[in-house]
Design a protein around this motif. Structure first.
Motif, PDB file in Angstrom:
ATOM      1  N   SER A 131       0.817  -1.215   0.000  1.00 55.72           N
ATOM      2  CA  SER A 131       0.000   0.000   0.000  1.00 55.72           C
ATOM      3  C   SER A 131       0.849   1.262   0.000  1.00 55.72           C
ATOM      4  O   SER A 131       0.321   2.369  -0.125  1.00 55.72           O
ATOM      5  CB  SER A 131      -0.920   0.017   1.225  1.00 55.72           C
ATOM      6  OG  SER A 131      -0.187   0.255   2.410  1.00 55.72           O
ATOM      7  N   GLY A 132       2.170   1.108   0.159  1.00 55.58           N
ATOM      8  CA  GLY A 132       3.060   2.259   0.229  1.00 55.58           C
ATOM      9  C   GLY A 132       3.402   2.690   1.636  1.00 55.58           C
ATOM     10  O   GLY A 132       4.072   3.710   1.841  1.00 55.58           O
ATOM     11  N   VAL A 191       3.728   6.569   1.763  1.00 58.71           N
ATOM     12  CA  VAL A 191       4.205   7.387   0.656  1.00 58.71           C
ATOM     13  C   VAL A 191       3.047   7.643  -0.305  1.00 58.71           C
ATOM     14  O   VAL A 191       2.312   6.713  -0.651  1.00 58.71           O
ATOM     15  CB  VAL A 191       5.362   6.684  -0.082  1.00 58.71           C
ATOM     16  CG1 VAL A 191       5.928   7.586  -1.177  1.00 58.71           C
ATOM     17  CG2 VAL A 191       6.456   6.288   0.902  1.00 58.71           C
ATOM     18  N   PRO A 192       2.837   8.873  -0.747  1.00 57.77           N
ATOM     19  CA  PRO A 192       1.742   9.157  -1.684  1.00 57.77           C
ATOM     20  C   PRO A 192       1.903   8.362  -2.983  1.00 57.77           C
ATOM     21  O   PRO A 192       3.009   8.027  -3.390  1.00 57.77           O
ATOM     22  CB  PRO A 192       1.881  10.661  -1.951  1.00 57.77           C
ATOM     23  CG  PRO A 192       2.627  11.191  -0.775  1.00 57.77           C
ATOM     24  CD  PRO A 192       3.568  10.093  -0.368  1.00 57.77           C
ATOM     25  N   GLY A 193       0.776   8.047  -3.621  1.00 60.44           N
ATOM     26  CA  GLY A 193       0.856   7.441  -4.943  1.00 60.44           C
ATOM     27  C   GLY A 193       0.502   5.977  -5.015  1.00 60.44           C
ATOM     28  O   GLY A 193       0.524   5.388  -6.101  1.00 60.44           O
ATOM     29  N   GLY A 194       0.201   5.351  -3.860  1.00 60.97           N
ATOM     30  CA  GLY A 194      -0.248   3.964  -3.921  1.00 60.97           C
ATOM     31  C   GLY A 194       0.877   2.956  -4.076  1.00 60.97           C
ATOM     32  O   GLY A 194       1.933   3.084  -3.460  1.00 60.97           O
ATOM     33  N   ALA A 208      11.712   6.588  -2.245  1.00 58.90           N
ATOM     34  CA  ALA A 208      10.668   5.619  -2.567  1.00 58.90           C
ATOM     35  C   ALA A 208       9.964   6.055  -3.841  1.00 58.90           C
ATOM     36  O   ALA A 208       9.677   7.240  -4.031  1.00 58.90           O
ATOM     37  CB  ALA A 208       9.661   5.507  -1.427  1.00 58.90           C
ATOM     38  N   ALA A 209       9.704   5.101  -4.721  1.00 54.85           N
ATOM     39  CA  ALA A 209       8.957   5.379  -5.946  1.00 54.85           C
ATOM     40  C   ALA A 209       7.598   4.709  -5.864  1.00 54.85           C
ATOM     41  O   ALA A 209       7.489   3.545  -5.485  1.00 54.85           O
ATOM     42  CB  ALA A 209       9.724   4.875  -7.164  1.00 54.85           C
ATOM     43  N   THR A 210       6.565   5.469  -6.214  1.00 51.98           N
ATOM     44  CA  THR A 210       5.214   4.921  -6.305  1.00 51.98           C
ATOM     45  C   THR A 210       4.677   5.217  -7.705  1.00 51.98           C
ATOM     46  O   THR A 210       5.423   5.611  -8.594  1.00 51.98           O
ATOM     47  CB  THR A 210       4.287   5.534  -5.234  1.00 51.98           C
ATOM     48  OG1 THR A 210       4.147   6.941  -5.476  1.00 51.98           O
ATOM     49  CG2 THR A 210       4.851   5.312  -3.840  1.00 51.98           C
ATOM     50  N   ARG A 211       3.388   5.053  -7.888  1.00 51.71           N
ATOM     51  CA  ARG A 211       2.817   5.187  -9.230  1.00 51.71           C
ATOM     52  C   ARG A 211       2.781   6.629  -9.728  1.00 51.71           C
ATOM     53  O   ARG A 211       2.583   6.859 -10.915  1.00 51.71           O
ATOM     54  CB  ARG A 211       1.408   4.594  -9.262  1.00 51.71           C
ATOM     55  CG  ARG A 211       1.394   3.092  -9.008  1.00 51.71           C
ATOM     56  CD  ARG A 211      -0.001   2.527  -9.085  1.00 51.71           C
ATOM     57  NE  ARG A 211      -0.536   2.608 -10.433  1.00 51.71           N
ATOM     58  CZ  ARG A 211      -1.786   2.284 -10.756  1.00 51.71           C
ATOM     59  NH1 ARG A 211      -2.613   1.865  -9.819  1.00 51.71           N
ATOM     60  NH2 ARG A 211      -2.203   2.387 -11.994  1.00 51.71           N
ATOM     61  N   ASN A 212       2.982   7.610  -8.834  1.00 54.42           N
ATOM     62  CA  ASN A 212       2.932   8.987  -9.333  1.00 54.42           C
ATOM     63  C   ASN A 212       4.135   9.841  -8.981  1.00 54.42           C
ATOM     64  O   ASN A 212       4.144  11.045  -9.233  1.00 54.42           O
ATOM     65  CB  ASN A 212       1.651   9.686  -8.857  1.00 54.42           C
ATOM     66  CG  ASN A 212       1.668  10.022  -7.379  1.00 54.42           C
ATOM     67  OD1 ASN A 212       2.633   9.732  -6.666  1.00 54.42           O
ATOM     68  ND2 ASN A 212       0.599  10.628  -6.896  1.00 54.42           N
ATOM     69  N   THR A 264       8.026  11.829   7.137  1.00 51.10           N
ATOM     70  CA  THR A 264       7.393  12.631   6.086  1.00 51.10           C
ATOM     71  C   THR A 264       8.137  12.409   4.776  1.00 51.10           C
ATOM     72  O   THR A 264       9.330  12.076   4.768  1.00 51.10           O
ATOM     73  CB  THR A 264       7.426  14.134   6.427  1.00 51.10           C
ATOM     74  OG1 THR A 264       8.792  14.567   6.546  1.00 51.10           O
ATOM     75  CG2 THR A 264       6.686  14.420   7.726  1.00 51.10           C
ATOM     76  N   PHE A 265       7.419  12.619   3.655  1.00 51.24           N
ATOM     77  CA  PHE A 265       8.005  12.458   2.336  1.00 51.24           C
ATOM     78  C   PHE A 265       7.656  13.652   1.452  1.00 51.24           C
ATOM     79  O   PHE A 265       6.543  14.183   1.519  1.00 51.24           O
ATOM     80  CB  PHE A 265       7.478  11.182   1.661  1.00 51.24           C
ATOM     81  CG  PHE A 265       8.121   9.923   2.173  1.00 51.24           C
ATOM     82  CD1 PHE A 265       9.215   9.365   1.534  1.00 51.24           C
ATOM     83  CD2 PHE A 265       7.619   9.289   3.308  1.00 51.24           C
ATOM     84  CE1 PHE A 265       9.813   8.209   2.016  1.00 51.24           C
ATOM     85  CE2 PHE A 265       8.199   8.127   3.797  1.00 51.24           C
ATOM     86  CZ  PHE A 265       9.303   7.584   3.144  1.00 51.24           C
TER      87      PHE A 265
END
Length: 289
Positions: free
Chosen positions: A224-225, A243-246, A261-265, A276-277
């Motif tokens: 879920s991030g 982390v935002p972005g799922g 961290a890399a997410t979908r956005n 915090t990120f």
């Protein structure tokens, strides 16, 4: 309560399974357009220790932010970089597949760059291995070869020792103990105390990715991030920010407090140990790792 836990475990196992499936290099969606100004489908992150420059390994090459913070292609390769790790200044290891229409075997084996990703040299296992996870520690390359579900290690990048065979997504090596290797599996975090020859069954919680730069700061991110930190090598975990972005695509700890961290956005950075990120680089939404 027992029934609820069983459902929860099953759900997270399915979610990790979907992430594993999405990691295949044969999805055929390589973008071969002339100008790519956005990045998507990230497989790895790293900072060069000499200049702290961010490098993002993707399905369409390796990118780094320009002076305006926009992604620019490093070198001229638009290959699909799967496993990726920064070993030391300007020295990167990677694996993956050639870009659509490019020459060469379908699996690149282990490749190495000594000029910060501008050019690459094939070291070994070309045409044979596809490392979806790479780590460099104790002068050794640790790789999870997805072609056979095999953990492999090499001191020189050419001669390999085969370890355990199992299904995993990511690996992390204890920075103080070359024999302690962790892996993310559908059942939770699996542990090896013999350098990857054998692994225990996965133990909760289920993580998608791990990164271990400092002994007291093992970081994990779930499907879920949500980021968690362990100070005891994965025995216990403290939940931190989401982390935002799922769905996460990559995780790299730079030191005890700094995390990428890399997410979908987007590619996000924390400088306070995961509390915090902030976004470092925009990412075009993609379907998975």
């Amino acid at each position: 309560m027992k029934t609820h836990r069983a459902v929860q475990v099953a759900t997270t196992a399915v979610a990790l399974g979907l992430t594993l499936a999405a990691c295949s290099g044969d999805d055929g969606d390589t973008d071969s357009s002339a100008a790519v100004t956005t990045v998507s489908h990230i497989h790895g992150l790293g900072l060069d220790p000499s200049d702290q420059r961010l490098y993002v390994a993707t399905h369409e090459g390796i990118y780094t932010p320009d002076a305006k913070g926009d992604p620019t292609l490093v070198g001229d390769s638009k290959d699909d970089f799967m496993g990726f790790t920064v070993a030391r200044s300007k020295t990167f290891y990677a694996s993956g597949h050639p870009a659509s229409g490019a020459d060469g075997p379908g699996n690149k084996g282990l490749i190495k760059s000594t000029d910060a990703g501008r050019t690459w040299k094939s070291l070994s296992l070309s045409g044979k291995s596809d490392f979806h996870a790479l780590d460099y520690a104790h002068g050794t390359v640790y790789g999870y070869d997805s072609t056979g579900g095999l953990l492999r290690t090499s001191k020189d990048g050419t001669t390999w020792k085969d370890g355990a065979t199992f299904q995993a997504l990511d690996i992390a090596v204890d920075p103080d103990d070359a024999d302690l290797v962790l892996a993310t599996t559908a059942g939770g975090v699996a542990r090896s105390t013999d350098g990857g020859k054998t692994f225990t069954k996965g133990k909760q919680p289920v993580m998608a990715f791990l990164s271990w730069k400092v002994k007291s700061a093992l970081y994990g991110i779930d499907t879920s991030g949500r980021v968690s930190r362990s100070t005891d090598g994965g025995a216990t975990w403290e939940k931190l920010a989401t982390v935002p972005g799922g769905q996460p695509q990559a995780l790299t700890a730079v030191d005890a407090e700094r995390i990428l961290a890399a997410t979908r956005n987007g590619v996000y950075e924390s400088k306070d140990g995961g509390k915090t990120f902030a976004k470092r680089l925009a990412v075009e939404s993609s379907g998975g790792h």
